[in-house]
Write a protein that holds these residues in place. Sequence first.
Motif, PDB file in Angstrom:
ATOM      1  N   MET A   1       0.846  -1.193   0.000  1.00  0.00           N
ATOM      2  CA  MET A   1       0.000   0.000   0.000  1.00  0.00           C
ATOM      3  C   MET A   1       0.875   1.233   0.000  1.00  0.00           C
ATOM      4  SD  MET A   1      -2.583   1.250   2.990  1.00  0.00           S
ATOM      5  CE  MET A   1      -2.844   2.990   3.229  1.00  0.00           C
ATOM      6  N   GLY A   2       0.897   1.985  -1.113  1.00  0.00           N
ATOM      7  CA  GLY A   2       1.601   3.257  -1.140  1.00  0.00           C
ATOM      8  C   GLY A   2       3.094   3.123  -0.995  1.00  0.00           C
ATOM      9  N   GLN A   3       3.713   4.223  -0.586  1.00  0.00           N
ATOM     10  CA  GLN A   3       5.156   4.305  -0.501  1.00  0.00           C
ATOM     11  C   GLN A   3       5.627   4.031   0.914  1.00  0.00           C
ATOM     12  OE1 GLN A   3       6.536   8.364  -0.970  1.00  0.00           O
ATOM     13  NE2 GLN A   3       4.596   9.146  -0.247  1.00  0.00           N
ATOM     14  N   SER A   4       6.927   3.955   1.078  1.00  0.00           N
ATOM     15  CA  SER A   4       7.501   3.869   2.413  1.00  0.00           C
ATOM     16  C   SER A   4       8.646   4.852   2.498  1.00  0.00           C
ATOM     17  CB  SER A   4       8.001   2.452   2.708  1.00  0.00           C
ATOM     18  OG  SER A   4       9.023   2.090   1.815  1.00  0.00           O
ATOM     19  N   ILE A   5       8.888   5.344   3.708  1.00  0.00           N
ATOM     20  CA  ILE A   5       9.925   6.345   3.918  1.00  0.00           C
ATOM     21  C   ILE A   5      10.843   5.868   5.017  1.00  0.00           C
ATOM     22  CG2 ILE A   5      10.391   8.683   4.734  1.00  0.00           C
ATOM     23  CD1 ILE A   5       7.834   9.572   3.488  1.00  0.00           C
ATOM     24  N   CYS A   6      12.123   5.985   4.819  1.00  0.00           N
ATOM     25  CA  CYS A   6      13.079   5.648   5.869  1.00  0.00           C
ATOM     26  C   CYS A   6      14.210   6.658   5.804  1.00  0.00           C
ATOM     27  CB  CYS A   6      13.613   4.231   5.693  1.00  0.00           C
ATOM     28  SG  CYS A   6      14.716   3.711   7.021  1.00  0.00           S
ATOM     29  N   CYS A   7      14.157   7.683   6.664  1.00  0.00           N
ATOM     30  CA  CYS A   7      15.158   8.741   6.572  1.00  0.00           C
ATOM     31  C   CYS A   7      16.101   8.751   7.761  1.00  0.00           C
ATOM     32  CB  CYS A   7      14.476  10.108   6.448  1.00  0.00           C
ATOM     33  SG  CYS A   7      13.634  10.635   7.935  1.00  0.00           S
ATOM     34  N   LEU A  84      -2.396  -0.870  11.308  1.00  0.00           N
ATOM     35  CA  LEU A  84      -1.850  -1.762  10.300  1.00  0.00           C
ATOM     36  C   LEU A  84      -2.594  -1.511   8.988  1.00  0.00           C
ATOM     37  CD1 LEU A  84      -1.525  -5.055  12.406  1.00  0.00           C
ATOM     38  CD2 LEU A  84       0.090  -3.145  12.192  1.00  0.00           C
ATOM     39  N   ASP A  85      -2.291  -2.279   7.960  1.00  0.00           N
ATOM     40  CA  ASP A  85      -2.898  -2.076   6.646  1.00  0.00           C
ATOM     41  C   ASP A  85      -4.340  -2.590   6.675  1.00  0.00           C
ATOM     42  OD1 ASP A  85      -3.379  -1.585   4.018  1.00  0.00           O
ATOM     43  OD2 ASP A  85      -1.935  -3.034   3.231  1.00  0.00           O
ATOM     44  N   LEU A  86      -5.252  -1.741   7.144  1.00  0.00           N
ATOM     45  CA  LEU A  86      -6.642  -2.143   7.317  1.00  0.00           C
ATOM     46  C   LEU A  86      -7.362  -2.262   5.978  1.00  0.00           C
ATOM     47  CD1 LEU A  86      -7.635   0.169  10.314  1.00  0.00           C
ATOM     48  CD2 LEU A  86      -6.638  -2.129  10.381  1.00  0.00           C
ATOM     49  N   ALA A  87      -8.449  -3.025   5.982  1.00  0.00           N
ATOM     50  CA  ALA A  87      -9.265  -3.183   4.779  1.00  0.00           C
ATOM     51  C   ALA A  87     -10.686  -3.526   5.193  1.00  0.00           C
ATOM     52  CB  ALA A  87      -8.695  -4.284   3.877  1.00  0.00           C
ATOM     53  N   GLY A  88     -11.612  -3.401   4.244  1.00  0.00           N
ATOM     54  CA  GLY A  88     -12.989  -3.824   4.456  1.00  0.00           C
ATOM     55  C   GLY A  88     -13.687  -3.099   5.587  1.00  0.00           C
ATOM     56  N   GLN A  89     -14.393  -3.868   6.418  1.00  0.00           N
ATOM     57  CA  GLN A  89     -15.209  -3.289   7.480  1.00  0.00           C
ATOM     58  C   GLN A  89     -14.392  -2.527   8.515  1.00  0.00           C
ATOM     59  OE1 GLN A  89     -17.555  -6.491   9.102  1.00  0.00           O
ATOM     60  NE2 GLN A  89     -19.022  -6.451   7.403  1.00  0.00           N
ATOM     61  N   ARG A  90     -13.132  -2.877   8.664  1.00  0.00           N
ATOM     62  CA  ARG A  90     -12.312  -2.169   9.647  1.00  0.00           C
ATOM     63  C   ARG A  90     -12.115  -0.703   9.270  1.00  0.00           C
ATOM     64  NH1 ARG A  90      -7.539  -6.423  11.542  1.00  0.00           N
ATOM     65  NH2 ARG A  90      -8.905  -7.727  12.844  1.00  0.00           N
TER      66      ARG A  90
END
Length: 214
Positions: A1-7, A84-90
């Motif tokens: 899901m999307g990007q990630s950043i680690c700086c 966390l990477d939620l989906a649906g009813q959450r």
Amino acid sequence: MGQSICCCPPREQGDAEGPMAPLASVRMGKRGTQVKVKQDISGALVTGTGVALADTVIEQDSAYWEVRVLEAGSGRSARVGVALDLAGQRLDSQLGDSVSSWAFGGELPGGPLNKNDVIGVAFGQGDIPNLRFFKNGTLLVEGEVLRIRGEAYPAVSVGEGDELLLVFEPGGFAHDPPGVEPGQTHGSAGTQENDVSFGQKRSYLDELVVALLS
């Protein structure tokens, strides 16, 4: 899901706490079916009913962002935290089940959010506790979460009448991130002097919010 950043490089065990890093170039990603998001340079305005996640996994060793409560609905159900990477009813529910999301606000410890509150969120997998909340600059010990396993995203949940503005750019912060000297903001390129007073910065951000709502 999307990007990630680690700086920020991981700290060695026993290292002292360093300054929290703002999350740059973050936009909102997944959201509930009844959630509305409007985003511009002032931040991301979230209204409606349900959960909204940022599109960025928090991979910094220490990250910080803020949420402004522009309106608190009659249900006082707005919550701020990580998920966390939620989906649906959450995505159509509320944050804070302590399994897939962790939050402050509503009926959770620390009490409901009020109009004009500024909630700072500090998260770091290398920190203990992993998650801390600051209400108008004051640490809320009752909202601390010791450990969160898995990839976490900045998140909010709203109810009828709630309006939350997520601010990821350090120039829009009302308070300095933990570990940053007063009057400074910490970005991915290092720490920079902030010559704008709190009152000036708040006034400027208020003008941007008015433009966002219009």
